[in-house]
Structure formats: structure tokens, C-alpha cells
Scaffold this active site. Structure first.
Site, PDB file in Angstrom:
ATOM      1  N   ASN A  60      36.062  24.692  35.450  1.00 26.76           N
ATOM      2  CA  ASN A  60      35.572  26.035  35.145  1.00 26.76           C
ATOM      3  C   ASN A  60      36.710  26.780  34.451  1.00 26.76           C
ATOM      4  OD1 ASN A  60      34.487  28.559  35.040  1.00 26.76           O
ATOM      5  ND2 ASN A  60      34.502  28.931  37.253  1.00 26.76           N
ATOM      6  N   TRP A  61      36.620  26.821  33.123  1.00 25.38           N
ATOM      7  CA  TRP A  61      37.716  27.422  32.349  1.00 25.38           C
ATOM      8  C   TRP A  61      37.645  28.940  32.319  1.00 25.38           C
ATOM      9  CZ3 TRP A  61      37.000  23.368  27.854  1.00 25.38           C
ATOM     10  CH2 TRP A  61      37.641  22.180  28.230  1.00 25.38           C
ATOM     11  N   LYS A  62      36.562  29.502  32.787  1.00 26.34           N
ATOM     12  CA  LYS A  62      36.416  30.964  32.803  1.00 26.34           C
ATOM     13  C   LYS A  62      36.683  31.515  31.386  1.00 26.34           C
ATOM     14  CE  LYS A  62      37.631  30.615  37.616  1.00 26.34           C
ATOM     15  NZ  LYS A  62      38.197  31.214  38.820  1.00 26.34           N
TER      16      LYS A  62
ATOM     17  N   HIS B  36      28.645  32.441  40.467  1.00 20.98           N
ATOM     18  CA  HIS B  36      30.084  32.401  40.735  1.00 20.98           C
ATOM     19  C   HIS B  36      30.524  33.733  41.352  1.00 20.98           C
ATOM     20  CE1 HIS B  36      34.392  32.217  40.174  1.00 20.98           C
ATOM     21  NE2 HIS B  36      34.233  30.899  40.147  1.00 20.98           N
TER      22      HIS B  36
ATOM     23  N   GLU C 248      32.997  35.541  40.863  1.00 27.80           N
ATOM     24  CA  GLU C 248      33.481  36.550  39.910  1.00 27.80           C
ATOM     25  C   GLU C 248      32.307  37.306  39.289  1.00 27.80           C
ATOM     26  OE1 GLU C 248      35.988  33.867  37.733  1.00 27.80           O
ATOM     27  OE2 GLU C 248      37.326  33.793  39.459  1.00 27.80           O
TER      28      GLU C 248
ATOM     29  N   GLU D  90      32.160  27.517  47.414  1.00 30.25           N
ATOM     30  CA  GLU D  90      33.423  28.113  46.978  1.00 30.25           C
ATOM     31  C   GLU D  90      33.763  29.293  47.888  1.00 30.25           C
ATOM     32  OE1 GLU D  90      34.439  27.080  42.667  1.00 30.25           O
ATOM     33  OE2 GLU D  90      33.326  28.938  42.643  1.00 30.25           O
TER      34      GLU D  90
ATOM     35  N   GLY E  65      41.349  30.947  43.200  1.00 30.75           N
ATOM     36  CA  GLY E  65      42.465  31.517  42.439  1.00 30.75           C
ATOM     37  C   GLY E  65      43.602  32.027  43.307  1.00 30.75           C
TER      38      GLY E  65
ATOM     39  N   SER F   8      40.920  26.633  44.619  1.00 28.91           N
ATOM     40  CA  SER F   8      42.293  26.111  44.577  1.00 28.91           C
ATOM     41  C   SER F   8      42.364  24.599  44.790  1.00 28.91           C
ATOM     42  CB  SER F   8      43.193  26.846  45.578  1.00 28.91           C
ATOM     43  OG  SER F   8      43.241  28.221  45.252  1.00 28.91           O
TER      44      SER F   8
ATOM     45  N   GLY G  44      39.131  25.574  38.851  1.00 29.10           N
ATOM     46  CA  GLY G  44      39.520  26.625  37.916  1.00 29.10           C
ATOM     47  C   GLY G  44      40.922  26.387  37.387  1.00 29.10           C
TER      48      GLY G  44
HETATM   49  P1  PGA Z   1      40.333  27.951  41.265  1.00 26.99           P
HETATM   50  O1  PGA Z   1      38.894  28.439  40.732  1.00 26.99           O
HETATM   51  O2  PGA Z   1      40.323  26.454  41.239  1.00 26.99           O
HETATM   52  O3  PGA Z   1      41.321  28.549  40.339  1.00 26.99           O
HETATM   53  O4  PGA Z   1      40.455  28.476  42.672  1.00 26.99           O
HETATM   54  C1  PGA Z   1      37.734  27.794  41.152  1.00 26.99           C
HETATM   55  C2  PGA Z   1      36.545  28.545  40.629  1.00 26.99           C
HETATM   56  O5  PGA Z   1      36.628  29.757  40.451  1.00 26.99           O
HETATM   57  O6  PGA Z   1      35.485  27.935  40.357  1.00 26.99           O
END
Ligand code: PGA
Length: 243
Positions: A8-10, A87, A89, A157, A163, A203, A224
């Protein structure tokens, strides 16, 4: 079940970064790789038949006057086969809730695009012992109208792990993954429960991925930060490919 690793490159990486990433990316026949790039770059990923492209969002209507949005018919037109929805976010910054996520899941499934449905508790909910209640509430709302023959992926998640560098322990993650599989068993049947990929996200990196996917009900990861460069993503592929 085959392991799935979804990057997931966001809102990160540009054309040159993505081209380099794809050139360096390893291929392992035991691992399905999904790359979720920002909308402008999705077709770059589809030029390669070793990996799948995923969108990071979709609107819940087929078309219309929704400035700035992207529809399911557009994704389908470009042969995008996966889409992340729900997600944390998007829940946090764009106020998305489970009812909207359910609609997005249904419209994607209706166009043969596999939704990667994200759920998970926040820190306060975990600390007050409500994790399984929250996950149950999210699943019950999202899976109201989804039929047994639909294909979907679920990503657990925990919001406190995204993150933050703080990963759920393999045991903490397995407890929730098993709960999700039991939910699918009750909602549908054991065949559906056992054939649905349930990914862990939060993470995940090259040092913890193996221990996580060794758990019975963890079928891969949604990654991510550690997916932003090919070296660390390749190291994750290497660490899980012989599960
Ligand atoms: P992260 O993000 O691996 O940086 O915790 C995962 C995600 O948001 O899908």
C-alpha cells in the site's frame, strides 16, 4: 492457501520510482503480489503480468457529478482487479464509515473487482478490551448483503499499529484473524471461511513478517512503509515464500 503480499504505497512514489521498483521486484511462485499505487500510476503496474494492480479507493456510485472521484467502471475499464477499501486513513481523514464501505465492497464485487476490506480497532478500543466487539461490529455491517459466491480479501489492520513501528504480536494478530475466520464460517460456511485470504497490516516488515504469516489464520500482509522500496519488500517476499 497462497500467500498474498499487498503493497500500500498510499500517496507516495512517482513514475520513475515505480518503474525502478517493478524492475527490482522479485517473483516467487508461492506469493501473490498486489501493488496499490495512486490512481495516475495504476496502468504502469498492469503492464507487467507478474503482479496485480490495486486501487486505494473507489466511489460508491457508477458515475456522476462527483468531482475528483474515480468510479468502479473506470477501474474495470483499465483492468484493475483489486481495490483497497475501508483503510483507517480514509475512515479518519474522509469520515468513511462501515455503511459506505459496505456499498463500495458491493459495487466492486458487482464489477468483478476484488475488494481488500480493511478493519481493525484503535488503541483505546484495544486497551479497553473491546477489540473483538469492534471487529465483529465492522464485519457485521460490511457483510450484510455480500453473497457467498463473492470474492473478497479481508485485511486486519489494528489502527495503533499502522505507521507506528508497533506491530501486533503474532498471537495478538492470530486471535483476531481466527475470530474473522469464525465470523465467515458462521456467516457463510467453512469452505468460504477457509478459502478467504485474511491479511495482517500494521508495521509489517522483513523482521516480523515470517512469524506473522506462520500463524494459522494469517495469509499474508498489507504493507505500507516497508513496501516503499524494493529491497525491503523483496526481503519480506523472501522471508514468507516458504511458509
Ligand atoms: P504500515 O501501513 O505498514 O506503514 O503500518 C500499513 C497500511 O497502512 O496498510
Amino acid at each position: 492457501m497462497k500467500i498474498t503480499l499487498a503493497a500500500n504505497w498510499k500517496m507516495n512514489l512517482q513514475q520513475i520510482d515505480i518503474e525502478n521498483f517493478i524492475n527490482e521486484l522479485k517473483h516467487a511462485s508461492s506469493v501473490d503480489i498486489i501493488l496499490a499505487a495512486a490512481f495516475p500510476y495504476l496502468t504502469l503496474i498492469n503492464e507487467n503480468d507478474k503482479f496485480h494492480a490495486a486501487a486505494q479507493n473507489v466511489h460508491d456510485a457508477e458515475s456522476g457529478a462527483f468531482t475528483g472521484e474515480v468510479s468502479v467502471t473506470m477501474l474495470s475499464d483499465l483492468n484493475i482487479n483489486y481495490c483497497i477499501i475501508g483503510h483507517s486513513e480514509r475512515r479518519q481523514y474522509f469520515s468513511e464509515n462501515d455503511d459506505l464501505i459496505a456499498k463500495k465492497a458491493e459495487i466492486l464485487i458487482g464489477h468483478n473487482i476484488t475488494p481488500i476490506i480493511c478493519i481493525g480497532e484503535n488503541l483505546e478500543e484495544r486497551q479497553s478490551g473491546e477489540t473483538l466487539d469492534i471487529v465483529n461490529r465492522q464485519l457485521s455491517s460490511i457483510f450484510t448483503n455480500i453473497e457467498v459466491q463473492s470474492t473478497f480479501i479481508i485485511a486486519y489492520e489494528p489502527v495503533w499499529a499502522i505507521g507506528t513501528g508497533q506491530t501486533a504480536s503474532p498471537e495478538q494478530a492470530q486471535e483476531v484473524h481466527q475470530f474473522i475466520r469464525d465470523f465467515l464460517n458462521k456467516r457463510y460456511n467453512s469452505e468460504k471461511a477457509n478459502s478467504t485470504s485474511i491479511l495482517y497490516g500494521g508495521s509489517m516488515n522483513e523482521s516480523n513478517a515470517k512469524a506473522l504469516v506462520e500463524q494459522n489464520d494469517i495469509n499474508g500482509g498489507l504493507i505500507g512503509s516497508a513496501s516503499l522500496n524494493a529491497t525491503s519488500f523483496n526481503a519480506i517476499i523472501d522471508s514468507v515464500k516458504d511458509k
